[in-house]
Design a protein around this motif. Structure first.
Motif, PDB file in Angstrom:
ATOM      1  N   GLN A 223     -46.857  57.571 137.385  1.00 50.01           N
ATOM      2  CA  GLN A 223     -47.056  58.997 137.163  1.00 50.01           C
ATOM      3  C   GLN A 223     -46.716  59.791 138.415  1.00 50.01           C
ATOM      4  O   GLN A 223     -46.167  60.886 138.347  1.00 50.01           O
ATOM      5  CB  GLN A 223     -48.510  59.239 136.724  1.00 50.01           C
ATOM      6  N   LYS A 224     -47.028  59.212 139.577  1.00 48.56           N
ATOM      7  CA  LYS A 224     -46.696  59.891 140.833  1.00 48.56           C
ATOM      8  C   LYS A 224     -45.184  60.038 140.982  1.00 48.56           C
ATOM      9  O   LYS A 224     -44.699  61.088 141.421  1.00 48.56           O
ATOM     10  CB  LYS A 224     -47.246  59.108 142.027  1.00 48.56           C
ATOM     11  N   VAL A 225     -44.460  58.986 140.621  1.00 47.70           N
ATOM     12  CA  VAL A 225     -42.993  59.082 140.688  1.00 47.70           C
ATOM     13  C   VAL A 225     -42.520  60.226 139.787  1.00 47.70           C
ATOM     14  O   VAL A 225     -41.665  61.028 140.161  1.00 47.70           O
ATOM     15  CB  VAL A 225     -42.321  57.756 140.260  1.00 47.70           C
ATOM     16  N   GLY A 226     -43.118  60.288 138.598  1.00 44.95           N
ATOM     17  CA  GLY A 226     -42.769  61.356 137.663  1.00 44.95           C
ATOM     18  C   GLY A 226     -43.065  62.731 138.232  1.00 44.95           C
ATOM     19  O   GLY A 226     -42.273  63.665 138.086  1.00 44.95           O
ATOM     20  N   LEU A 227     -44.196  62.853 138.908  1.00 44.65           N
ATOM     21  CA  LEU A 227     -44.578  64.146 139.487  1.00 44.65           C
ATOM     22  C   LEU A 227     -43.644  64.530 140.640  1.00 44.65           C
ATOM     23  O   LEU A 227     -43.204  65.677 140.737  1.00 44.65           O
ATOM     24  CB  LEU A 227     -46.033  64.099 139.980  1.00 44.65           C
ATOM     25  N   VAL A 228     -43.343  63.562 141.499  1.00 41.93           N
ATOM     26  CA  VAL A 228     -42.414  63.845 142.603  1.00 41.93           C
ATOM     27  C   VAL A 228     -41.086  64.320 142.022  1.00 41.93           C
ATOM     28  O   VAL A 228     -40.495  65.303 142.469  1.00 41.93           O
ATOM     29  CB  VAL A 228     -42.197  62.598 143.486  1.00 41.93           C
ATOM     30  N   GLN A 229     -40.636  63.616 140.986  1.00 44.43           N
ATOM     31  CA  GLN A 229     -39.394  63.977 140.301  1.00 44.43           C
ATOM     32  C   GLN A 229     -39.450  65.417 139.776  1.00 44.43           C
ATOM     33  O   GLN A 229     -38.479  66.165 139.885  1.00 44.43           O
ATOM     34  CB  GLN A 229     -39.166  62.962 139.177  1.00 44.43           C
ATOM     35  N   ALA A 230     -40.595  65.807 139.218  1.00 50.83           N
ATOM     36  CA  ALA A 230     -40.703  67.139 138.609  1.00 50.83           C
ATOM     37  C   ALA A 230     -40.759  68.253 139.649  1.00 50.83           C
ATOM     38  O   ALA A 230     -40.298  69.362 139.399  1.00 50.83           O
ATOM     39  CB  ALA A 230     -41.944  67.192 137.708  1.00 50.83           C
ATOM     40  N   PHE A 231     -41.332  67.956 140.813  1.00 55.70           N
ATOM     41  CA  PHE A 231     -41.563  69.012 141.801  1.00 55.70           C
ATOM     42  C   PHE A 231     -40.553  69.031 142.942  1.00 55.70           C
ATOM     43  O   PHE A 231     -40.510  69.979 143.711  1.00 55.70           O
ATOM     44  CB  PHE A 231     -42.983  68.875 142.392  1.00 55.70           C
ATOM     45  N   MET A 232     -39.756  67.968 143.094  1.00 57.92           N
ATOM     46  CA  MET A 232     -38.975  67.817 144.332  1.00 57.92           C
ATOM     47  C   MET A 232     -37.896  68.886 144.526  1.00 57.92           C
ATOM     48  O   MET A 232     -37.457  69.116 145.648  1.00 57.92           O
ATOM     49  CB  MET A 232     -38.361  66.419 144.414  1.00 57.92           C
ATOM     50  N   ALA A 233     -37.480  69.528 143.441  1.00 60.93           N
ATOM     51  CA  ALA A 233     -36.429  70.547 143.590  1.00 60.93           C
ATOM     52  C   ALA A 233     -37.025  71.951 143.706  1.00 60.93           C
ATOM     53  O   ALA A 233     -36.313  72.943 143.543  1.00 60.93           O
ATOM     54  CB  ALA A 233     -35.454  70.477 142.414  1.00 60.93           C
ATOM     55  N   THR A 234     -38.339  72.028 143.996  1.00 66.49           N
ATOM     56  CA  THR A 234     -39.064  73.312 144.038  1.00 66.49           C
ATOM     57  C   THR A 234     -38.636  74.247 142.902  1.00 66.49           C
ATOM     58  O   THR A 234     -38.155  75.345 143.132  1.00 66.49           O
ATOM     59  CB  THR A 234     -38.885  74.045 145.397  1.00 66.49           C
ATOM     60  N   PRO A 235     -38.819  73.797 141.670  1.00 66.04           N
ATOM     61  CA  PRO A 235     -38.358  74.597 140.530  1.00 66.04           C
ATOM     62  C   PRO A 235     -39.232  75.842 140.318  1.00 66.04           C
ATOM     63  O   PRO A 235     -40.401  75.849 140.689  1.00 66.04           O
ATOM     64  CB  PRO A 235     -38.496  73.643 139.349  1.00 66.04           C
ATOM     65  N   GLU A 236     -38.621  76.862 139.715  1.00 67.93           N
ATOM     66  CA  GLU A 236     -39.349  78.104 139.434  1.00 67.93           C
ATOM     67  C   GLU A 236     -40.398  77.891 138.345  1.00 67.93           C
ATOM     68  O   GLU A 236     -41.406  78.585 138.299  1.00 67.93           O
ATOM     69  CB  GLU A 236     -38.370  79.180 138.939  1.00 67.93           C
ATOM     70  N   LEU A 237     -40.092  76.957 137.448  1.00 66.65           N
ATOM     71  CA  LEU A 237     -41.013  76.667 136.348  1.00 66.65           C
ATOM     72  C   LEU A 237     -41.183  75.152 136.245  1.00 66.65           C
ATOM     73  O   LEU A 237     -40.210  74.414 136.274  1.00 66.65           O
ATOM     74  CB  LEU A 237     -40.438  77.209 135.023  1.00 66.65           C
TER      75      LEU A 237
END
Lengths: 305, 275
Positions: free
Chosen positions: A137-151
């Motif tokens: 799940q942490k890998v998934g979270l890093v993946q989701a946040f690593m590009a500093t997305p607007e949403l």
């Protein structure tokens, strides 16, 4: 604040199986929006339509004012997404995988990725299949946040995290919000939504039953209150109070259990006429709100997730 | 500042990663096929002066025809020997199976494992996903056949130098096209259905049926028409290893393959992806 997500009359059927029906939803920039419902209510369906994995049967879905279907690539460039059931490449290490996703996203700078991995105490150099579910799940979270997305769109984000990491994750959400970015997360973990969300939509059997501010929901919450008296007091004394939804004697013979909806005023004044030894209350949380909405549907649902 | 430069180049695209994922299994596919070919080449010297065997095999003409052997004498020529082992036999089946495994993995396999969800979240079109994965399949097929062509060039002296450059190139281009067609078929079925078992089953079933009918039609006149429905027919009827490129026949394989890629693109782009 401008709307980041606008869902209008969204209906999605899988053949004849109901996904969601007639969902209307607006998420504004800078808010954390919780999407609550039991499994199978249509949360994941809605999220997957947002990211163009599923195509609406009818209705319109826009993200950043762009059509979810036509402009999906432009939308994806600006969002981070965490799937509900995270599947990744078993034989790749987290570092290889995250590097791969960063590359095809066109992300040049990997410093955020490393910061997040450090923050979540994640060893990046092990093959994905060897991780525990929490580490996955942490890998998934890093993946989701690593590009500093607007949403950031998160489907059941904290389910596999241990309590310590959950706190870290909530802190991260607060920072994202602080920075004016937007979070849309689904959950059936109610205290979680209560902890992080500003507003919440509750979905049941594919239909929205409410969209409210978390504070308002709490105000309407059903609260349980156990009152111990110095001497036995008959239940009937409180039966007439309109804010008391339920009252029953507790086994010790000197205590009554109350379920109160809305204001406490009536009950407190009634209690004042007796000698009260102790009052204990469980805080109003969404769990209780949830019971209210699902009172006639406690066995969940049968639709597609 | 850690940048994308720290990511190894093959992992910077879906195309590269698809090839990279095969880095462990490729040596086995190539090694197996090359081994088969080398053993075949090395067996030639002991076959070529056995007139008695040739007479014996003449009596088995109908059975040999099933395997695409026109006359018993062919069996003992370098071209006949290699066709009977490689290009009209087990070798081409292995190439087809490899292509099907990659074509299935490309879309249906990725959906079945659930990894398609994160792939689709990237700012990249579904078409690009299909095309990059198909390009990787094509490149690896070319790689396999290039290696086999080299083995033939190197082994040609053992075959008394009886293979022509044209023939070697044509046979391997043709084998690449047969793989291309089967891989594209699996990609297309995966693109339309997203179901791994179905994709593998139909593709492999077609591979087996095509091989069977292409052979049996040589001895059963009434089944002659079925040959036209098999890639093997368009690959081998003009015997490319002996005669060089049959452009028209190869074009059939290429065009059908490309149409199937189109079907895959269309099918995958239009539907829900349910992982």
């Amino acid at each position: 604040m401008p709307a980041v997500i606008e869902i209008k009359n969204l209906t999605k059927f899988y053949g004849t199986v109901r996904g969601v029906e007639d969902v209307d939803l607006t998420v504004y920039q800078g808010e954390i929006f919780g999407f609550l419902g039991p499994n199978g209510a249509g949360k994941s369906t809605t999220l997957r339509v947002l990211v163009d994995m599923l195509r609406p049967t009818s209705g319109s879905v826009t993200v950043f004012g762009l059509d979810s279907r036509v402009d999906s690539i432009a939308i994806h460039r600006r969002i981070g997404y965490l799937p509900g059931e995270l599947a990744m490449y078993d034989r790749m290490t987290a570092r290889q995988m995250l590097g791969f996703f960063a590359s095809i996203r066109g992300l040049e700078d990997l410093s955020e990725m490393h910061k997040l991995a450090e923050r979540f105490d994640l060893d990046l150099d092990r093959p994905f299949r060897s991780y525990s579910s929490g580490n996955r799940q942490k890998v998934g979270l890093v993946q989701a946040f690593m590009a500093t997305p607007e949403l950031v769109i998160l489907d059941e984000p904290s389910s596999a995290l241990d309590p310590l990491m959950q706190q870290e994750f909530y802190a991260l959400l607060d920072e994202v919000k602080e920075a004016g970015r937007t979070v849309f997360l689904s959950s059936h973990v109610l205290p979680e939504v209560e902890r992080v969300a500003d507003r919440v939509a509750i979905i049941r059997r594919g239909r929205l039953v409410a969209t409210e501010h978390v504070a308002d929901l709490k105000a309407r919450a059903r609260r349980s209150l156990d009152v111990t008296f110095e001497e036995a007091v008959p239940v009937e004394q409180f039966a007439g109070l309109s804010s008391v939804a339920e009252v029953h004697p507790l086994p010790d013979g000197r205590s009554l259990g109350f379920v109160v909806v809305g204001t406490m005023d009536e009950l407190v004044k009634a209690l004042a006429q007796h000698r009260v030894r102790n009052v204990s209350s469980s805080n109003g949380n969404l769990e209780d709100v949830f019971l209210e909405f699902y009172a006639d549907d406690s066995d969940g649902d049968t639709g597609v997730a | 500042m850690p940048t994308i430069a720290t990511v190894i180049p093959v992992l910077r695209s879906i195309f590269g990663k698809t090839i990279w994922e095969r880095r462990r299994s490729m040596p086995w596919w190539i090694g197996g096929l090359a081994f088969l070919l080398i053993v075949t080449i090395l067996s030639y010297p002991s076959f070529k002066d056995t007139q008695g065997l040739e007479d014996l095999f003449k009596n088995m003409q109908p059975m040999l025809a099933m395997f695409g052997v026109e006359s018993a004498a062919d069996l003992f020529s370098p071209v006949g020997l290699i066709n009977a082992r490689m290009y009209e036999s087990i070798g081409i089946l292995v190439i087809g199976a490899f292509a099907i495994s990659m074509g299935t993995a490309a879309l249906a396999g990725e959906e079945d494992r659930g990894t398609m969800e994160l792939l689709l979240m990237q700012p990249i079109s579904r078409r690009s996903i299909v095309l990059q994965k198909h390009a990787a399949l094509t490149v690896l097929l070319i790689g396999i056949n290039a290696f086999l062509a080299i083995v033939l060039f190197v082994g040609n002296p053992v075959l008394d130098g009886l293979l022509s450059v044209q023939g070697i190139l044509a046979a391997n281009v043709g084998a690449t096209l047969v793989g291309f067609l089967f891989g594209s078929l699996a990609l297309a079925i995966g693109g339309v259905t997203g179901k791994r078992g179905m994709t593998n089953g139909i593709s492999a079933g077609y591979l087996a049926a095509a091989f069977f009918f292409n052979g049996i039609a040589n001895i059963v006149e009434g089944l002659k028409w079925t040959q036209k429905l098999t890639p093997f027919h368009w690959f081998s009827r003009a015997d490319p290893l002996a005669n060089g490129f049959p452009m028209g026949d190869f074009a059939v394989l290429l065009v059908v393959g490309l149409v199937l890629v189109g079907v895959g693109l269309w099918g995958f782009d239009r539907r829900d992806v349910v992982v």
